[in-house]
Design a protein around this motif. Structure first.
Motif, PDB file in Angstrom:
ATOM      1  N   ASP A   1       0.826  -1.201   0.000  1.00 38.06           N
ATOM      2  CA  ASP A   1       0.000   0.000   0.000  1.00 38.06           C
ATOM      3  C   ASP A   1       0.866   1.260   0.000  1.00 38.06           C
ATOM      4  OD1 ASP A   1      -2.909   0.798   0.363  1.00 38.06           O
ATOM      5  OD2 ASP A   1      -1.889   2.061   1.822  1.00 38.06           O
ATOM      6  N   ASP A   2       2.078   1.139   0.520  1.00 38.14           N
ATOM      7  CA  ASP A   2       2.907   2.326   0.657  1.00 38.14           C
ATOM      8  C   ASP A   2       3.552   2.789  -0.642  1.00 38.14           C
ATOM      9  OD1 ASP A   2       2.183   2.452   3.219  1.00 38.14           O
ATOM     10  OD2 ASP A   2       4.046   1.713   4.073  1.00 38.14           O
ATOM     11  N   ILE A   3       3.272   2.073  -1.760  1.00 38.22           N
ATOM     12  CA  ILE A   3       3.815   2.589  -3.020  1.00 38.22           C
ATOM     13  C   ILE A   3       2.870   3.620  -3.629  1.00 38.22           C
ATOM     14  CG2 ILE A   3       5.117   0.496  -3.521  1.00 38.22           C
ATOM     15  CD1 ILE A   3       3.028  -0.268  -5.579  1.00 38.22           C
ATOM     16  N   ARG A   4       1.659   3.708  -3.101  1.00 42.42           N
ATOM     17  CA  ARG A   4       0.690   4.685  -3.599  1.00 42.42           C
ATOM     18  C   ARG A   4       1.319   6.061  -3.609  1.00 42.42           C
ATOM     19  NH1 ARG A   4      -5.141   2.945  -3.051  1.00 42.42           N
ATOM     20  NH2 ARG A   4      -4.830   1.604  -1.270  1.00 42.42           N
ATOM     21  N   GLY A   5       1.422   6.616  -4.780  1.00 42.75           N
ATOM     22  CA  GLY A   5       1.872   7.995  -4.893  1.00 42.75           C
ATOM     23  C   GLY A   5       3.307   8.248  -4.472  1.00 42.75           C
ATOM     24  N   GLN A   6       4.106   7.213  -4.265  1.00 45.27           N
ATOM     25  CA  GLN A   6       5.515   7.457  -3.926  1.00 45.27           C
ATOM     26  C   GLN A   6       6.354   7.595  -5.193  1.00 45.27           C
ATOM     27  OE1 GLN A   6       8.119   5.647  -1.240  1.00 45.27           O
ATOM     28  NE2 GLN A   6       6.541   5.048   0.220  1.00 45.27           N
ATOM     29  N   ASN A   7       7.244   8.547  -5.185  1.00 43.22           N
ATOM     30  CA  ASN A   7       8.109   8.712  -6.359  1.00 43.22           C
ATOM     31  C   ASN A   7       9.308   7.793  -6.275  1.00 43.22           C
ATOM     32  OD1 ASN A   7       6.494  10.794  -7.283  1.00 43.22           O
ATOM     33  ND2 ASN A   7       7.614  12.308  -6.058  1.00 43.22           N
ATOM     34  N   GLY A   8       9.769   7.387  -7.432  1.00 39.21           N
ATOM     35  CA  GLY A   8      11.056   6.690  -7.485  1.00 39.21           C
ATOM     36  C   GLY A   8      11.015   5.212  -7.176  1.00 39.21           C
ATOM     37  N   ILE A   9       9.843   4.685  -6.839  1.00 38.57           N
ATOM     38  CA  ILE A   9       9.777   3.257  -6.506  1.00 38.57           C
ATOM     39  C   ILE A   9      10.088   2.401  -7.740  1.00 38.57           C
ATOM     40  CG2 ILE A   9       8.259   1.380  -5.783  1.00 38.57           C
ATOM     41  CD1 ILE A   9       8.824   3.023  -3.461  1.00 38.57           C
ATOM     42  N   ALA A  10       9.494   2.781  -8.881  1.00 37.82           N
ATOM     43  CA  ALA A  10       9.708   1.986 -10.094  1.00 37.82           C
ATOM     44  C   ALA A  10      11.198   1.956 -10.422  1.00 37.82           C
ATOM     45  CB  ALA A  10       8.908   2.565 -11.250  1.00 37.82           C
ATOM     46  N   ALA A  11      11.853   3.086 -10.269  1.00 37.47           N
ATOM     47  CA  ALA A  11      13.293   3.136 -10.562  1.00 37.47           C
ATOM     48  C   ALA A  11      14.049   2.169  -9.655  1.00 37.47           C
ATOM     49  CB  ALA A  11      13.816   4.557 -10.373  1.00 37.47           C
TER      50      ALA A  11
END
Ligand code: ASP
Ligand code: MG
Length: 472
Positions: free
Chosen positions: A399-409
């Motif tokens: 759930d904490d990936i919601r709207g977080q920047n840079g996770i995909a990278a």
């Protein structure tokens, strides 16, 4: 009253030893002042065997069907004998089991003559698994000084008439379940009932679909406003990754319903989350526990995700996946194309996992299956088609990936040495999935796990086990 619904799956009631363990677990809850309602599955593999007997009969193999039934009769009788030492109780139980199997054999013989297996007859046959296991468990509990009372699920789990996959009629269930079970609970008794089985309004036996006992557990928990619903199975709970692939995997202590749902669709077999919806709607936490390791606190599934320091809760992998690339310049500017394409998958009853599109191409992923050549042949009437097997889908949930920047990278950096074929981030914003070669899957999981579970939050993950393993 602190009502706790305790659902035990097939492996938790598979033989006398397992039923003994189950009794001890229930006695433990009673000892700390809880009021359990026990829901049991059929003994392990019994449902499959009953379905095989039904199919054999309908195919005209009467003696084959009766042979399966006879083996099942012996297994249930033997288990009952091992568990119930009191002579009178044992005799009554064995007589009752024999009556049920006699009736079952009647149905199988009739079926062999008629040779038509309707969904309604199938449900009647298969219901014997839970009807009989729940009686044996009740008797075993009583022998062990648990004041158990058998309850026939078919008197209060009421459904429509869609045999084999019946839909619960919530209003009836909400009314009848407390009527049937609360008097037992008020008397200090432990109701024991079969999961999975139900009846329609006319009183005919229905079932909730394969794996439906969890669903029963949630329905009963919802109807009784239980404090917790416990799903007792044979694993410690939801893990951060498959421990056979990733020895560092940690148990997830607490996860949201939405996160658990994403994982389940990717093959994490702990439970099917749709089945616990009735609990989630009423905000009743569901605890997944291991009946072979009762001291482990398992995984708690709650409505709202707990915040943790790691963006992800778990990495799931689905192997034996194929990718189908459909390329058509004809598709340019045309409409109705996608629906024609999906209609072909529908015709072959082939579920699709992931889709990605560009202006001239569509890629879909499906379970590798034998009808792929036929599907491809049908599709090739619309466009150019290529398909390739031996792929794996990796699904990262949190759930904490919601709207977080840079996770995909960070994700793709962790697997930069691996070739990624297809990427999707679900609309739920809590899952990131991609497709790679099956041979790269284990390595990808280990790299991702090392990246994202380096410093796990002890509030969310069981770090004690890891500390113990490295001697810390
Ligand atoms: N016995 C049923 C099945 O095997 C239901 C269950 O165990 O949940 O599908
Ligand atoms: Mg199950």
């Amino acid at each position: 009253m602190k009502i706790v619904v305790m659902k035990f799956g097939g492996t938790s009631v598979e033989d006398a030893t397992a039923i003994g363990r189950t009794a001890a677990i229930v006695a433990g809850r009673v000892a700390i002042g809880k009021s359990p309602v026990v829901v049991v599955s059929a003994m392990a593999k019994v449902t499959d065997q009953l379905l095989r007997a039904a199919a054999a009969s309908a195919g005209g193999d009467r003696s084959g069907a009766l042979a399966i039934s006879s083996r099942l009769r012996s297994r249930h009788r033997d288990t009952a004998c091992e568990l119930v030492k009191n002579d009178a109780e044992r005799k009554t139980l064995i007589c009752w089991i024999d009556e049920k199997f006699d009736a079952l054999d009647e149905v199988l013989r009739g079926l062999a003559a008629i040779r038509e297996l309707t969904p309604r007859i199938s449900d009647l046959i298969v219901s014997h698994g839970e009807r009989i296991s729940s009686r044996i468990v009740t008797a075993a509990f009583r022998e062990r000084d648990i004041d158990a009372a058998h309850a026939d699920a078919r008197e209060f789990i009421i459904t429509d008439s869609e045999f084999q996959k019946a839909v619960p009629l919530h209003e009836h269930i909400e009314k009848k379940t407390p009527e049937k079970l609360l008097p037992h609970l008020r008397d200090g008794k432990v109701p024991v009932m079969g999961g999975f089985i139900a009846s329609n309004e006319a009183g005919l036996t229905t079932t909730l679909g394969r794996g439906g006992s969890d669903y029963t557990g949630a329905l009963v928990g919802g109807a009784l406003d239980a404090e917790t619903i416990e799903i007792w199975t044979d694993v410690d709970g939801i893990m951060t990754a498959d421990p056979r692939v990733c020895p560092d995997a940690l148990r997830v202590k607490v996860i949201s319903f939405e996160e658990a749902a994403e994982l389940a669709y990717f093959g994490a077999k702990v439970l099917h989350p749709a089945t616990i919806l009735p609990a989630v709607k009423k905000n009743i936490p569901v605890q997944v526990l291991n009946s072979r390791n009762a001291a482990c606190e398992g995984t708690r599934i709650i409505s709202l995700a707990p915040r943790g320091k790691s963006p992800f809760k778990s990495i799931a992998v689905k192997k034996k996946v194929s990718i189908i690339d459909i390329v058509a310049s004809r598709m340019l500017m045309s409409h109705g194309y996608l629906s024609q394409m999906f209609a072909i998958f529908d015709k072959h009853k082939c579920p699709i996992d992931m889709v990605s599109t560009s202006e001239v191409s569509v890629s879909v992923t499906v379970d590798s299956n034998s009808s792929l050549p036929e599907i491809a042949a049908d599709l090739s009437r619309l466009a150019d088609v290529k398909y390739e097997g031996k792929k794996a889908l990796v699904c990262m949930v949190g759930d904490d990936i919601r709207g977080q920047n840079g996770i995909a990278a960070q994700v793709f950096n962790a697997i930069r040495h691996i070739n990624v074929r297809m990427i999707s981030q679900g609309a739920s914003e809590i899952n990131m999935s991609f497709m790679i070669d099956e041979d790269d899957a284990d390595e990808a999981v280990r790299s991702l796990h090392a990246t994202f579970f380096q410093n796990p939050d002890p509030a969310v993950f069981d770090v004690e086990a890891r500390k113990a393993a490295i001697g810390g």
